[in-house]
Design a protein around this motif. Structure first.
Motif, PDB file in Angstrom:
ATOM      1  N   GLN A  10       0.851  -1.188   0.000  1.00  0.00           N
ATOM      2  CA  GLN A  10       0.000   0.000   0.000  1.00  0.00           C
ATOM      3  C   GLN A  10       0.885   1.235   0.000  1.00  0.00           C
ATOM      4  OE1 GLN A  10      -2.370  -1.131   3.549  1.00  0.00           O
ATOM      5  NE2 GLN A  10      -4.160  -1.171   2.207  1.00  0.00           N
ATOM      6  N   ARG A  11       0.941   1.909  -1.144  1.00  0.00           N
ATOM      7  CA  ARG A  11       1.749   3.122  -1.287  1.00  0.00           C
ATOM      8  C   ARG A  11       0.865   4.337  -0.997  1.00  0.00           C
ATOM      9  NH1 ARG A  11       6.404   4.007  -4.770  1.00  0.00           N
ATOM     10  NH2 ARG A  11       6.487   1.728  -4.788  1.00  0.00           N
ATOM     11  N   TYR A  12       1.368   5.262  -0.209  1.00  0.00           N
ATOM     12  CA  TYR A  12       0.613   6.477   0.073  1.00  0.00           C
ATOM     13  C   TYR A  12       1.561   7.673   0.098  1.00  0.00           C
ATOM     14  CZ  TYR A  12       2.132   5.597   4.937  1.00  0.00           C
ATOM     15  OH  TYR A  12       2.870   5.351   6.075  1.00  0.00           O
ATOM     16  N   ASP A  13       1.012   8.867   0.245  1.00  0.00           N
ATOM     17  CA  ASP A  13       1.766  10.124   0.147  1.00  0.00           C
ATOM     18  C   ASP A  13       2.400  10.287  -1.229  1.00  0.00           C
ATOM     19  OD1 ASP A  13       1.092  11.017   2.631  1.00  0.00           O
ATOM     20  OD2 ASP A  13       2.977  10.507   3.601  1.00  0.00           O
ATOM     21  N   ILE A  14       1.721   9.785  -2.258  1.00  0.00           N
ATOM     22  CA  ILE A  14       2.188   9.997  -3.624  1.00  0.00           C
ATOM     23  C   ILE A  14       1.848  11.420  -4.035  1.00  0.00           C
ATOM     24  CG2 ILE A  14       2.027   9.195  -6.012  1.00  0.00           C
ATOM     25  CD1 ILE A  14       1.040   6.505  -4.916  1.00  0.00           C
ATOM     26  N   LEU A  15       2.787  12.079  -4.647  1.00  0.00           N
ATOM     27  CA  LEU A  15       2.578  13.472  -5.038  1.00  0.00           C
ATOM     28  C   LEU A  15       1.593  13.539  -6.203  1.00  0.00           C
ATOM     29  CD1 LEU A  15       3.945  15.906  -3.732  1.00  0.00           C
ATOM     30  CD2 LEU A  15       5.461  16.039  -5.714  1.00  0.00           C
ATOM     31  N   THR A  16       0.579  14.398  -6.061  1.00  0.00           N
ATOM     32  CA  THR A  16      -0.425  14.535  -7.103  1.00  0.00           C
ATOM     33  C   THR A  16      -0.956  15.962  -7.128  1.00  0.00           C
ATOM     34  OG1 THR A  16      -2.518  13.643  -7.957  1.00  0.00           O
ATOM     35  CG2 THR A  16      -2.309  13.827  -5.571  1.00  0.00           C
ATOM     36  N   THR A  17      -1.439  16.384  -8.274  1.00  0.00           N
ATOM     37  CA  THR A  17      -2.016  17.719  -8.400  1.00  0.00           C
ATOM     38  C   THR A  17      -3.307  17.786  -7.597  1.00  0.00           C
ATOM     39  OG1 THR A  17      -1.099  17.908 -10.627  1.00  0.00           O
ATOM     40  CG2 THR A  17      -2.815  19.474 -10.023  1.00  0.00           C
TER      41      THR A  17
ATOM     42  N   ALA B 121      -2.445  24.840  -9.041  1.00  0.00           N
ATOM     43  CA  ALA B 121      -2.562  24.056  -7.814  1.00  0.00           C
ATOM     44  C   ALA B 121      -1.214  23.411  -7.486  1.00  0.00           C
ATOM     45  CB  ALA B 121      -3.630  22.991  -7.972  1.00  0.00           C
ATOM     46  N   PRO B 122      -0.768  23.496  -6.243  1.00  0.00           N
ATOM     47  CA  PRO B 122       0.501  22.850  -5.867  1.00  0.00           C
ATOM     48  C   PRO B 122       0.350  21.333  -5.835  1.00  0.00           C
ATOM     49  CG  PRO B 122      -0.602  23.699  -3.918  1.00  0.00           C
ATOM     50  CD  PRO B 122      -1.420  24.155  -5.100  1.00  0.00           C
ATOM     51  N   LEU B 123       1.474  20.646  -5.922  1.00  0.00           N
ATOM     52  CA  LEU B 123       1.476  19.203  -5.781  1.00  0.00           C
ATOM     53  C   LEU B 123       1.487  18.835  -4.306  1.00  0.00           C
ATOM     54  CD1 LEU B 123       4.083  18.256  -8.537  1.00  0.00           C
ATOM     55  CD2 LEU B 123       1.604  18.046  -8.665  1.00  0.00           C
ATOM     56  N   LEU B 124       0.560  17.973  -3.904  1.00  0.00           N
ATOM     57  CA  LEU B 124       0.441  17.561  -2.516  1.00  0.00           C
ATOM     58  C   LEU B 124       0.564  16.043  -2.413  1.00  0.00           C
ATOM     59  CD1 LEU B 124      -2.587  19.784  -1.361  1.00  0.00           C
ATOM     60  CD2 LEU B 124      -0.148  20.302  -1.196  1.00  0.00           C
ATOM     61  N   ASN B 125       0.982  15.574  -1.239  1.00  0.00           N
ATOM     62  CA  ASN B 125       1.133  14.131  -1.003  1.00  0.00           C
ATOM     63  C   ASN B 125      -0.211  13.523  -0.632  1.00  0.00           C
ATOM     64  OD1 ASN B 125       3.922  15.466   0.236  1.00  0.00           O
ATOM     65  ND2 ASN B 125       4.242  13.646  -1.025  1.00  0.00           N
ATOM     66  N   GLU B 126      -1.068  13.352  -1.648  1.00  0.00           N
ATOM     67  CA  GLU B 126      -2.418  12.873  -1.396  1.00  0.00           C
ATOM     68  C   GLU B 126      -2.749  11.587  -2.149  1.00  0.00           C
ATOM     69  OE1 GLU B 126      -4.892  16.181  -2.424  1.00  0.00           O
ATOM     70  OE2 GLU B 126      -4.661  17.125  -0.455  1.00  0.00           O
ATOM     71  N   GLY B 127      -1.840  11.083  -2.966  1.00  0.00           N
ATOM     72  CA  GLY B 127      -2.127   9.912  -3.782  1.00  0.00           C
ATOM     73  C   GLY B 127      -1.907   8.606  -3.045  1.00  0.00           C
ATOM     74  N   ARG B 128      -2.665   7.585  -3.444  1.00  0.00           N
ATOM     75  CA  ARG B 128      -2.540   6.239  -2.863  1.00  0.00           C
ATOM     76  C   ARG B 128      -2.705   5.188  -3.969  1.00  0.00           C
ATOM     77  NH1 ARG B 128      -3.349   5.456   2.731  1.00  0.00           N
ATOM     78  NH2 ARG B 128      -3.554   7.413   3.888  1.00  0.00           N
ATOM     79  N   VAL B 129      -1.911   4.125  -3.870  1.00  0.00           N
ATOM     80  CA  VAL B 129      -1.998   3.004  -4.801  1.00  0.00           C
ATOM     81  C   VAL B 129      -1.861   1.714  -4.015  1.00  0.00           C
ATOM     82  CG1 VAL B 129      -0.854   1.784  -6.695  1.00  0.00           C
ATOM     83  CG2 VAL B 129      -1.115   4.271  -6.801  1.00  0.00           C
ATOM     84  N   GLU B 130      -2.698   0.752  -4.350  1.00  0.00           N
ATOM     85  CA  GLU B 130      -2.572  -0.589  -3.766  1.00  0.00           C
ATOM     86  C   GLU B 130      -2.079  -1.544  -4.848  1.00  0.00           C
ATOM     87  OE1 GLU B 130      -5.445  -2.934  -0.908  1.00  0.00           O
ATOM     88  OE2 GLU B 130      -6.045  -3.315  -2.979  1.00  0.00           O
ATOM     89  N   ASN B 131      -1.088  -2.347  -4.494  1.00  0.00           N
ATOM     90  CA  ASN B 131      -0.511  -3.310  -5.428  1.00  0.00           C
ATOM     91  C   ASN B 131      -0.414  -4.658  -4.729  1.00  0.00           C
ATOM     92  OD1 ASN B 131       0.836  -4.277  -7.766  1.00  0.00           O
ATOM     93  ND2 ASN B 131       2.807  -3.966  -6.780  1.00  0.00           N
TER      94      ASN B 131
END
Length: 928
Positions: A635-642, A655-665
């Protein structure tokens, strides 16, 4: 479907392995049981196999020699469970593949594994398989946590060969072969091109261009100047290109000094014609590389040891026209066969104001040569501290790795002539371009250097039934790249502590406290812990005498890792002010430039984090069947996203890039291998590995959409959003009954798209996530082999599925950008084929409806490929007893021999550009 075949193959392999083992049991055949006391590479050290609680898989360097390629990465296809290698460019010297560990875990820019060579970060592309001892993929938190914010994508450990105590052993090898394109695009000749172009013009309600006499001239081919039919691939490419590899290695030593040395020469010619032999204004396409290595280990005293690693490579690359052949292949894929002849009647080059002559470009436009130099060096001192505590030792090491490439370009222009028939029947020439002299330029094109310092404390001690291992490591690295103002830096402390009881119960704690210069002061360091447990079940009394289960270990791990390469642009914690155009002031209308605030800074920006969970089983069954199985969830989180959801456009700023992305693998891996008794005259082995990894974006901070199906959240990383094709309009009646308005007025034979939201208009709000991505979710490697007396035969197959490719550009879109047409268009819609056509009606321009991004142009990218095959014969010492030669092996080798796939018009991996290559070679190895 091909995926069904792959599933059946997996089942058959499993049944075959089990039946072989049962047969071996019934016939009392002696087999080799896996040596669980084998010492294996782990992060910053080694451990006995039975003590390893992390998930990892490896391949030996000797196996990699079975693939004859110029890039070490391309030998890894299907070899290492969990490692997905994606084919790069096929051009010699540019074949480095992308390497992914257990699929994709982020939608950020950094998705590939971290590569460590002999314990230090370095490039692997210029290494040769003859200098490799083993390559190990570290996959779970237990294996990668010590790399901190650099280990989330997995770590690839490359270990080179070192000397061993014993007499000097000299190995000499030579391998020479021919490389040929596996599949070239089949573009149609001038007659078919002209006929179909007339049809396309008619479909567009435009007058035809080619009359009956012109078509007849193209059909007969009796007017090659005014009605040419040129296959530019035949003019520019050869059928075969030679490749040769020479290798000399030697090793040995005493109890105090051990050494390994290597010299390797690789020579490859490109598939282009030998232009340098035909024109003084050009050069042959070629790639040469020279590798050297010297690994020395010296016991200076009883307690003090020194290790020196010095290796490098020199590579020379040359091409006509440019550094790469990509523009040349693009031109060949675009230029219609009837555009102009190769040569005019007076011997000049044919050409127009729109198109240059590809052969003229190769022979007359100049040359590009480059020279690359790689240096990998390391010095390590290790001191035993048994006087303080038995099993304690300390070491310090420093590494300097450097890569530099310069280029030399010589370019010129040449004349080309368009030919037309005059009123008197004589040719009339129109000149384009001017003849000029060669003009040279030189410079640096690429450079990086990496300076690394490490100090390490190791402890290994047994107390009766207890064994304790410990490691503490301080690491500091400085990585500089040409053109970057500031170097990349990491600094931190890592540790690993392992306890084992009775060789049955293992517990391990590992951690890293690592910092990176990419983040704001005060927020640069992070803590990354991991815990893993192992149970060697076969040591328990209830399995001690079991003849079926010879070895069984269950292991599990959980921990936190990270990834600090989060954006293309660095230092986003600082506010930037950029040029914002200019204004004119005053009576003189003077221009003054201005600056404006750029994207708002994010002072709290941080690295990606990943929670890794893994459970695995390792077993040896029936005396010879090895089994390794793992299931994992990351579970990856704090991925940088617009942050378009958090800060909408109404605010009027980027819009700044914030650490709001998540991916499950998540996924699984299975490895099976059976080896019969190798001491018999006839022996065999069968190996198979299967791995599956599927990811899903669980959070992306997307802007609000009107319809749920427009979100990328909930779908695979990189999965395309496309229009859903519903087939082709068969006739005018079907068009009349279809309410959605398409991108352009449609005619019979155009692609029909599904109106997802029911608004009777086809537009961007009808996109849906469709298909897989080019990176396969399921990969199978199958490696059988037999030996009989001195003969040996071995194969390696790779199969992939759950993979989708997209067919676009001039290879597949007929007449796009005034280009040519391939045989795929023969399956086009016509009134006669309305019910069976698999290709839309032809159009003479870039059709605004049919060439939209849609599921129509997606194809199943699954394939089965024979990656290598080798047949050899070894003359042992018994046959060479009157010589100083220990053995001689001669062999025939094939690389990328056959492919079974669903993309019948091109190679399923490469699709376009420099073609995928097949290599057939002969070789010999002599050991003294």
């Amino acid at each position: 479907m091909l995926s069904n075949y792959i599933t059946k193959i997996v089942s058959l392999i499993g049944l075959a392995l089990v039946s072989l083992c049962v047969h071996a049991q019934e016939s009392k055949v002696h087999t080799t049981i896996a040596d669980t006391s084998e010492i294996r590479s782990i992060a910053y050290g080694h451990q006995p196999d039975w003590m390893i609680t992390g998930a990892q898989s490896a391949v030996k360097g000797l196996d990699l020699e079975k693939s004859f390629t110029s890039n070490l990465g391309t030998t890894l296809f299907g070899r290492i469970s969990g490692l997905t290698a994606m084919q790069g460019d096929n051009e010699p010297g540019m074949e480095t593949p992308a390497l992914y560990g257990r699929g994709i875990g982020t939608f950020g820019p950094s998705r590939e594994v971290l590569v460590m060579v002999d314990g230090f970060e370095s490039s692997f592309a210029n290494l040769t398989s003859q200098e490799i001892e083993s390559i190990t993929l570290l996959k779970d938190a237990a294996a990668t946590a010590v790399y901190g914010m650099r280990g989330a994508n997995g770590v690839l450990l490359i270990t080179t060969k070192r000397g061993k105590e014993g007499a000097l052993k000299i190995n000499i090898g030579v391998q020479s072969g021919l490389r040929s394109p596996k599949k070239l695009p089949n573009f149609l000749g001038s007659y078919d091109y002209a006929s179909l172009y007339n049809e396309a013009r008619d479909n567009d309600n435009l007058p035809e261009v080619y009359d009956a006499s012109a078509l007849e001239a193209y059909r007969t081919g009796n007017d090659s100047y005014y009605h040419p039919d040129v296959n530019w691939y035949d003019e520019i490419l050869r059928q075969y290109a030679p490749a040769t590899n020479y290798n000399l290695s030697f090793g040995g030593g005493s109890s105090s000094v051990r050494y390994f040395g290597l010299l390797n020469v690789l020579s490859e010619e490109g598939i282009l014609i030998r232009a340098g032999e035909q024109s003084e204004n050009s050069t042959n396409s070629k790639y040469n590389r020279y590798n050297f290595r010297s690994n020395i280990d010296v016991d200076l005293t009883k307690n003090l040891a020194l290790s020196l690693t010095l290796a490098g490579s020199v590579e020379d690359k040359a091409n006509p026209v440019a550094n790469t052949t990509s523009s040349l292949f693009s031109t060949m894929a675009l230029l219609p066969p009837n555009a102009f002849p190769v040569y005019n009647p007076n011997g000049t080059y044919g050409g127009t104001n729109l198109y240059a002559n590809p052969l003229g470009d190769v022979l007359e436009k100049g040359m590009f040569t480059s020279n690359g130099r790689t240096l990998q060096s390391a010095l390590k001192l290790e001191h035993k501290l048994d006087m303080l505590a038995p099993g304690l030792k300390v070491s310090a090491s420093a590494s300097f790795n450097n890569y530099f490439r310069n280029f030399s370009s010589k370019s010129r222009q040449y004349e080309r002539f368009m030919i037309e028939k005059g009123g008197d029947g004589e040719p009339v020439y129109t000149k384009y371009g001017e003849r000029t002299s060669l003009v040279g330029s030189e410079g640096d094109s690429q450079q990086w250097r990496n300076l690394i310092f490490q100090s390490q404390l190791d402890y290994d001690r047994s107390f009766g039934q207890h064994r304790v291992l410990g490691m503490l490591l301080y690491n500091m690295d400085n990585y500089s790249i040409l053109g970057e103002q500031y170097p990349y830096k990491h600094m931190g402390l890592s540790g690993r502590f392992t306890y084992a009881n009775q060789e049955k119960y293992i517990g391990e704690v590992s951690f890293a406290y690592l910092g990176s210069e990419r983040f704001a002061p005060g927020s640069r360091f992070g803590f990354f812990p991991a815990l893993s447990l192992g149970w060697v079940v076969s040591k328990e009394t209830f399995l001690a005498d079991n003849s079926t289960v010879n070895y069984l270990k269950i292991r599990g791990s959980f921990g936190l890792t990270g990834n600090d390469v989060i954006a293309e642009e660095r230092f986003q914690f600082e506010q930037d002010f950029r040029s914002f155009g200019s204004y004119n002031f005053g009576t003189n209308n003077t221009s003054f430039g201005g600056t404006a605030e750029g994207t708002p800074a994010n002072p709290g920006i941080t690295w990606e984090k990943e929670k890794k969970f893994n459970i695995g089983v390792e077993a040896t069954l029936f005396g010879g069947l090895q089994l390794v199985a793992d299931i994992f969830r990351n579970q990856r989180y704090d991925i940088l996203t617009t942050s378009t959801r958090t800060l909408p456009d109404i605010y009027g700023i980027n819009a700044p890039l914030l650490n709001e992305g998540r991916v499950e693998n998540k996924g699984y891996e299975v490895l099976l291998r059976y080896q019969s008794d190798p001491s018999r005259d006839f022996s065999y082995f069968v190996g198979a590995n299967l791995w599956y990894a599927s990811n899903k974006i669980t959070e992306m901070s997307e802007e609000l959409r009107r319809y749920d199906y427009l979100y990328r959240t909930g779908h695979r990383v990189g999965q395309p959003l496309l229009l859903e094709a519903m087939g082709l309009f068969r006739d005018d009646a079907e068009i009349a009954s279809s309410t959605p308005q398409h991108y352009a007025p449609v005619r019979p034979g155009d692609i029909r798209y599904k109106d997802q939201n029911g608004d009777n208009v086809i537009n961007t709000e009808d996109w849906i996530a469709s298909g897989y991505t080019p990176i396969p979710e399921l990969t199978l490697g199958f490696n059988p082999g037999v030996q009989w007396k001195g003969f040996d035969l071995e194969f390696l197959f790779q199969a992939v599925t759950n993979r989708t490719v997209y067919l676009s550009g001039t290879y597949f879109h007929a007449f796009q950008n005034s280009g040519k047409v391939s045989e795929i268009a023969l399956e086009r819609w016509t009134p006669a084929t309305a019910g069976t056509a698999t290709y839309p009606r032809l159009s003479s321009d870039n059709n605004q409806n049919n060439y939209r991004g849609s599921t129509f142009w997606q194809a199943d990218g699954s394939f089965i490929r024979m990656r290598s095959a080798e047949l050899g014969y070894t003359l042992g010492k018994r046959l060479l007893n009157k010589t100083s030669i220990d053995n001689v092996r001669i062999f025939a080798n094939g690389t990328n021999l056959f492919t079974w796939d669903k993309v019948k018009y091109t190679d399923p991996e490469s699709l376009t550009g420099y073609p995928a290559m097949r290599t057939i070679s002969l070789g010999a190895k002599v050991q003294f």
